[in-house]
Scaffold this active site. Structure first.
Site, PDB file in Angstrom:
ATOM      1  CG  ASN A  97      -6.388   1.373  11.377  1.00 10.84           C
ATOM      2  OD1 ASN A  97      -6.705   0.960  12.485  1.00 10.84           O
ATOM      3  ND2 ASN A  97      -5.139   1.549  11.069  1.00 10.84           N
ATOM      4  CB  THR A  98      -9.372   5.546  12.910  1.00 10.98           C
ATOM      5  OG1 THR A  98      -8.093   5.819  12.364  1.00 10.98           O
ATOM      6  CG2 THR A  98      -9.566   6.354  14.184  1.00 10.98           C
ATOM      7  CB  ALA A 126      -8.593   7.618   4.411  1.00 10.97           C
ATOM      8  CE  LYS A 161      -3.441   2.638   2.375  1.00 15.13           C
ATOM      9  NZ  LYS A 161      -3.822   3.133   3.682  1.00 15.13           N
ATOM     10  N   GLY A 210      -8.462   8.881   9.597  1.00 14.32           N
ATOM     11  CA  GLY A 210      -8.827   8.991  11.011  1.00 14.32           C
ATOM     12  C   GLY A 210      -9.868  10.045  11.317  1.00 14.32           C
TER      13      GLY A 210
END
Lengths: 377, 260
Positions: free
Chosen positions: B209-210, B187, B100, B161
């Site tokens: 993710n976050t 994202a 990535k 995030g």
């Protein structure tokens, strides 16, 4: 280009006397200005309700931007030689202390110990002395550590851009430089001799370091020298300035409170734990993406409480004298068992593994390695 | 539901997971399992690249290579040169040539540098990497990277995030419309509904993710994202009803005309 011009227009009056309504408005904003920051550190924002609300928001913002992780680092004192006379500092030239500059082999011995403790991020600290702590010496230290240390930062006397360039080429990632106080008059009264007398030379250091290619820039004010709210506004203004001008750098901010040290300096201004908490929350609320560093200057219980409110980086198990980890340099001084004198007394004496265990117990992952040396090659 | 195919490799899951910000490696591993993901990205800067089995940099130990395709990422790199160096070292250390590619010189918003990303992608593709680049939702940039030979494009919904969801919707629609490689929305997806929205739009996959890592219960949140991605994909494959300005009765008033 310098922060000096902008510094004079910081909203100091608001920091001293914001109204409850102004505080409420600042609390409710999503993106906050320097004026909002000033309101949030004002006495009106220090009420228990307000502080709790700030803490709640600071906790959420920190989680969102940094997650449940704390980056750990260790300071390594290379030398306590210094040509400056600074009234508050244990290394001040006038203090009759044991002075040591570690040889490269001694530095390596200290770093071997720190590596065994888990540290992979190191901050090399030294007083300011052109002969003992020369750019060549610093470059050599960085070059020798670079293969084994994913992240190397320096906290040393200000250098020229070209000198920083050499240190960057040797493998350094970051620089930490505290203005100590942003109040010119108090600065002058605290720094009576040596090159540190030059306020503007010190203030512009961060930009020279950035121009030379350093990527992690730490600034700070030493709390206890000047009225803290005025100090904090100037510091926050500096953070905002650097975010705009040094946009490729990771900016970190520290707000160390004065600790007892050789010289028996009495801080003219008292900064309490509530004040420190309010300031950390206000910094987080105004700069959600900026790293906030907390050292072992603060006691364990306070550190554990503050780490949920915005702290992203901590030192642990620190020694603030050259050779402090493994006794390196003791023989230079002379009689056995005698050590170089520390810069200040630490307040959190827990070992790094104890701190890591506490962090894990609080639901935070202690991160030892969060960078790689290949990025600094 | 159809499989996702990236660079000739089939995946049943259309959810790719990140590994940052978790409270512990163990919790992360449990959340990855609950997400049903088959591809996991790890920041190389957090991994041990020295080959010395560093017990203080163990993040890779929590990603079981028999369960997940490891997608190392170049987070931390600010230039093409830094990204390439990190990628090469990462390939040696992880034995994965999937990458990535993320280059964000601005640590504040972590927005990708298009110029450096294209430069690095061209270099790394020549060196045999399977490159999945993180990009702004820029349709021309997406085509340029596709032409260069990237395996996917990964446009951002909003800054990393930020949990702001898909603020770049109009541009992502164009990217999806024009793409000949899978489009992974990466994202800013802060809620399962954001992930479902991306999938309903026709994104081939999402990366999260976050939103999972900092949730009060990351394991259940991972499962919630899995359900949302599945639901969104199913809706996309079935086809959503067109939007109308006015109500349309479910029992039409002229229905009697069809009666015999």
């Amino acid at each position: 280009m310098s922060y000096a011009a902008e510094m004079t227009s910081c909203p100091v009056a608001l920091a001293k006397g914001a109204t409850v309504a102004e505080v409420g408005a600042s609390l409710g904003r999503k993106r906050r200005s320097l004026e909002d920051f000033a309101a949030l550190i004002s006495p009106a924002a220090a009420s228990p309700w307000c502080l709790e609300e700030m803490a709640r928001q600071a906790h959420e913002l920190t989680l969102k931007h940094f997650g449940r992780v704390i980056r750990l680092f260790a300071p390594l004192y290379l030398s306590n030689e210094c040509v400056n006379v600074c009234r508050y500092c244990g290394f001040s030239r006038d203090n009759p202390i044991q002075r040591v500059t570690l040889s490269l082999d001694q530095v390596l011995a200290e770093t071997r110990y720190l590596r065994s403790e888990g540290f992979r991020h190191i901050l090399l600290v030294a007083g300011e002395h052109p002969r003992f702590i020369s750019p060549e010496y610093l470059r050599e230290c960085v070059a020798r550590l670079h293969p084994d240390w994913p992240s190397i930062s320096l906290e040393v006397g200000p250098l020229e851009t070209a000198e920083y360039e050499g240190i960057v080429r040797a493998g350094a990632e970051g620089l930490v430089i505290y203005q100590e106080t942003y109040d010119r008059e108090i600065y002058a009264s605290m720094h009576s001799r040596g090159p540190k007398k030059d306020f503007d030379w010190r203030l512009e250091t961060v930009e020279r370091a950035y121009a030379a290619g350093l990527k992690r820039l730490g600034i700070g004010a030493l709390l206890g020298l000047a009225p803290w709210r005025m100090e904090a506004v100037a510091l926050a203004g500096h953070v905002g300035y650097l975010l705009r001008h040094c946009w490729k750098a990771q900016i970190t901010v520290s707000i160390p409170r004065l600790r007892p040290s050789a010289g028996q300096f009495e801080p003219p201004v008292k900064v309490g734990e509530r004040d420190l908490t309010q300031l950390i929350c206000a910094l987080r609320l105004t700069f959600p993406e900026v790293g906030i560093v907390l050292s072992t200057r603060e006691r364990a219980g306070l550190r554990d409480g503050l780490l949920r409110l915005g702290i992203t980086m901590m030192s642990a198990g620190s020694h603030t004298e050259p050779g402090g980890y493994t006794g390196q340099g003791a023989t230079v001084i002379g009689s056995e068992g005698e050590h170089a004198t520390e810069q200040f007394e630490i307040a959190d004496a827990r070992s790094s593994s104890e701190v890591a265990t506490v962090l894990a117990g609080m639901g935070y992952e202690p991160v030892w390695k969060d960078w790689d040396g290949v990025l600094n090659d | 539901m159809s499989n996702l195919c990236i660079a000739g490799r089939e995946f049943q899951s259309r959810l790719i997971m990140g590994t940052g910000k978790f409270a512990s490696g163990e919790l992360m591993a449990t959340a990855l399992a609950a997400s049903g993901c088959e591809m996991v990205t790890v920041a190389l800067r957090r991994a041990d690249l020295s080959g010395k089995q560093d017990r203080f940099a163990t993040i890779l130990n929590f990603v079981d290579p028999s369960k997940y395709l490891l997608l190392p990422n170049t987070s931390g790199a600010r230039t093409a040169e830094e990204a390439c160096r990190l990628a090469r070292l990462g390939r040696e250390a992880t034995q994965s040539s999937w990458l990535k590619l993320e280059i964000h010189p601005d640590p504040r918003y972590l927005l990708p540098d298009a110029v450096e990303t294209l430069k690095a992608a061209e270099t790394l593709l020549k060196e045999g990497f399977t490159v999945l680049p993180y990009i702004h939702a820029d349709p021309v940039m997406a085509k340029r990277l596709e032409d260069a030979g990237c395996a996917t494009v990964m446009p951002l919904g909003s800054p990393i995030g930020s949990a702001r969801g898909i603020e770049t919707r109009a541009s992502i629609e164009i990217i999806i419309e024009q793409a000949t490689v899978p489009v992974v929305v990466d994202a800013g997806l802060g809620a399962p509904s954001h992930a479902a929205e991306a999938m309903e739009m026709g994104a081939d996959a999402v990366l999260v993710n976050t939103a999972v890592a900092v949730a009060a219960d990351p394991v259940r949140m991972a499962a919630a994202f899995k359900a949302a991605v599945d639901a969104g994909r199913a809706a996309y494959e079935i086809g959503l009803a067109p939007k109308r300005r006015e109500a349309e009765a479910t029992s039409p008033l002229t229905g009697f005309l069809n009666e015999k």
